[in-house]
Scaffold this motif. Structure first.
Motif, PDB file in Angstrom:
ATOM      1  N   UNK A   1      -9.188  -3.417   0.589  1.00  0.00           N
ATOM      2  CA  UNK A   1      -8.014  -2.522   0.578  1.00  0.00           C
ATOM      3  C   UNK A   1      -7.467  -2.365   1.996  1.00  0.00           C
TER       4      UNK A   1
ATOM      5  N   UNK B   1       6.807  11.101   3.310  1.00  0.00           N
ATOM      6  CA  UNK B   1       5.563  10.549   2.790  1.00  0.00           C
ATOM      7  C   UNK B   1       4.549  10.310   3.906  1.00  0.00           C
TER       8      UNK B   1
ATOM      9  N   UNK C   1      -9.218   7.587   4.470  1.00  0.00           N
ATOM     10  CA  UNK C   1      -8.132   7.139   3.589  1.00  0.00           C
ATOM     11  C   UNK C   1      -8.674   6.223   2.497  1.00  0.00           C
TER      12      UNK C   1
ATOM     13  N   UNK D   1      -5.773   1.365  -6.409  1.00  0.00           N
ATOM     14  CA  UNK D   1      -5.822   2.149  -5.168  1.00  0.00           C
ATOM     15  C   UNK D   1      -4.415   2.552  -4.719  1.00  0.00           C
ATOM     16  N   UNK D   2      -3.512   1.587  -4.639  1.00  0.00           N
ATOM     17  CA  UNK D   2      -2.181   1.895  -4.113  1.00  0.00           C
ATOM     18  C   UNK D   2      -1.403   2.809  -5.081  1.00  0.00           C
TER      19      UNK D   2
ATOM     20  N   UNK E   1     -13.810   7.294  -5.476  1.00  0.00           N
ATOM     21  CA  UNK E   1     -13.524   5.864  -5.649  1.00  0.00           C
ATOM     22  C   UNK E   1     -14.203   5.305  -6.908  1.00  0.00           C
TER      23      UNK E   1
ATOM     24  N   UNK F   1     -13.286   4.707  -9.707  1.00  0.00           N
ATOM     25  CA  UNK F   1     -12.490   3.796 -10.543  1.00  0.00           C
ATOM     26  C   UNK F   1     -12.607   2.331 -10.117  1.00  0.00           C
ATOM     27  N   UNK F   2     -13.182   2.073  -8.954  1.00  0.00           N
ATOM     28  CA  UNK F   2     -13.306   0.691  -8.487  1.00  0.00           C
ATOM     29  C   UNK F   2     -14.269  -0.095  -9.378  1.00  0.00           C
TER      30      UNK F   2
ATOM     31  N   UNK G   1       0.807  11.674   4.595  1.00  0.00           N
ATOM     32  CA  UNK G   1      -0.338  10.758   4.607  1.00  0.00           C
ATOM     33  C   UNK G   1      -1.119  10.886   5.918  1.00  0.00           C
TER      34      UNK G   1
ATOM     35  N   UNK H   1      -2.778   5.234  -6.648  1.00  0.00           N
ATOM     36  CA  UNK H   1      -3.275   6.581  -6.340  1.00  0.00           C
ATOM     37  C   UNK H   1      -2.769   7.056  -4.979  1.00  0.00           C
ATOM     38  N   UNK H   2      -2.670   6.128  -4.034  1.00  0.00           N
ATOM     39  CA  UNK H   2      -2.217   6.496  -2.693  1.00  0.00           C
ATOM     40  C   UNK H   2      -0.738   6.898  -2.720  1.00  0.00           C
ATOM     41  N   UNK H   3       0.025   6.219  -3.550  1.00  0.00           N
ATOM     42  CA  UNK H   3       1.467   6.482  -3.655  1.00  0.00           C
ATOM     43  C   UNK H   3       1.776   6.702  -5.139  1.00  0.00           C
TER      44      UNK H   3
END
Lengths: 136, 136, 136
Positions: free
Chosen positions: A89, B59, A63, C59-60, A72, A74-75, B63, C62-64
């Motif tokens: 995260x 969702x 995840x 990150x969040x 990743x 973009x970090x 996930x 992209x995750x949501x």
């Protein structure tokens, strides 16, 4: 009534602390455990089959992949190693504190529940968990 | 001041428990709710449009897919059914306990907040939620 | 001992509230912070490098993803804007409440820990965080 537990970790994984918490609590109230770091977590999980803990780690590693994974790219906070920002995260997503009711000195855990420090970093750490008991 | 709520569940979904918690609390302090299982969760969510709850479930099912989904082929704890390990993962990610301030016997919930048991397993269960009130 | 903080937000992001919480707490016990909304969160995160906060948000997001992203076409609660249902999902996944031990009026935060309101909505809001101190 307060203390601080120190947990030595040696790479990613779940380190059980149920025993030391159970030995420390007394009376009736709520115990708060609070991890004083932003790259590890506290979780309550099944304490029976160790495969549950391995699968949990495998899931969260997928995840939130390592910062050197192309997904990743973009970090930007990467100067402390590829496992650092993913650890932050995971630490945002998983509990930084836990509260468990205590009755007559016994944690109100379900039969299959154990308390774990979830280490997200690769190198060894000494993690501190502040604990405080408040009476009901 | 403590009790234990039992919530009968009949498959995945959000089961509202706001009413029974509101009826039980009194005085001024913080109520801790603690779910004694590792395959369901407690969440606070919007209590107005039921579509919010359906979308939430949809969702989290995407996930954390069922263990018989090819994307989850790496899971090893599969002997208790394809919904078991995903339930443990959701239970690690979503709250095992909730704390809500209480003033003069009233939960300090916002207008649109309801308290729910989030069931992750498919078969029927009787879920236990320990509750304890600590005075401010 | 209780209060309510109001935090004015102006779009998605982490808004630090460590200072106002630290100024308010006293004595020895546990402070509970409880956000009275279902589309923002409370998190404890690194307070040193602002890139950590930007990376967390990235990150969040992209995750949501936003509800107008094709990956989210299954969402049905969309009448309040494409950022609304994703905000509810993030609010389910990230803490609605935080508990921090307090000793002699000092929050037991680790060196790098700050307390943040994590705003998930795009338009400006006034967010309310109920705070209550329970003695140890």
């Amino acid at each position: 009534m307060q203390t601080r537990f120190t947990i030595a970790t040696d790479g990613p994984g779940l380190y059980e602390i149920t025993g030391q918490v159970a030995d420390w609590v007394r009376g009736t109230g709520v115990v708060t455990l609070f991890v004083q770091h932003t790259s590890c977590s506290l979780v309550i999980q099944e304490n029976a089959d160790p495969a549950v803990q391995r699968d949990l780690m495998a899931y969260f590693d997928r995840l939130v992949p390592s910062a050197d994974d192309p997904a990743m790219a973009y970090l930007t906070h990467v100067q402390e190693g590829p496992d650092d920002m993913p650890a932050h995260i995971k630490a945002a997503m998983l509990p930084v504190s836990l509260q468990v009711p205590v009755t007559d000195g016994r944690l109100a855990l379900g039969t299959w529940q154990g308390i774990y420090l979830f280490e997200h970093r690769r190198r060894a750490h000494r993690r501190k968990v502040a604990a405080m008991m408040v009476p009901a």
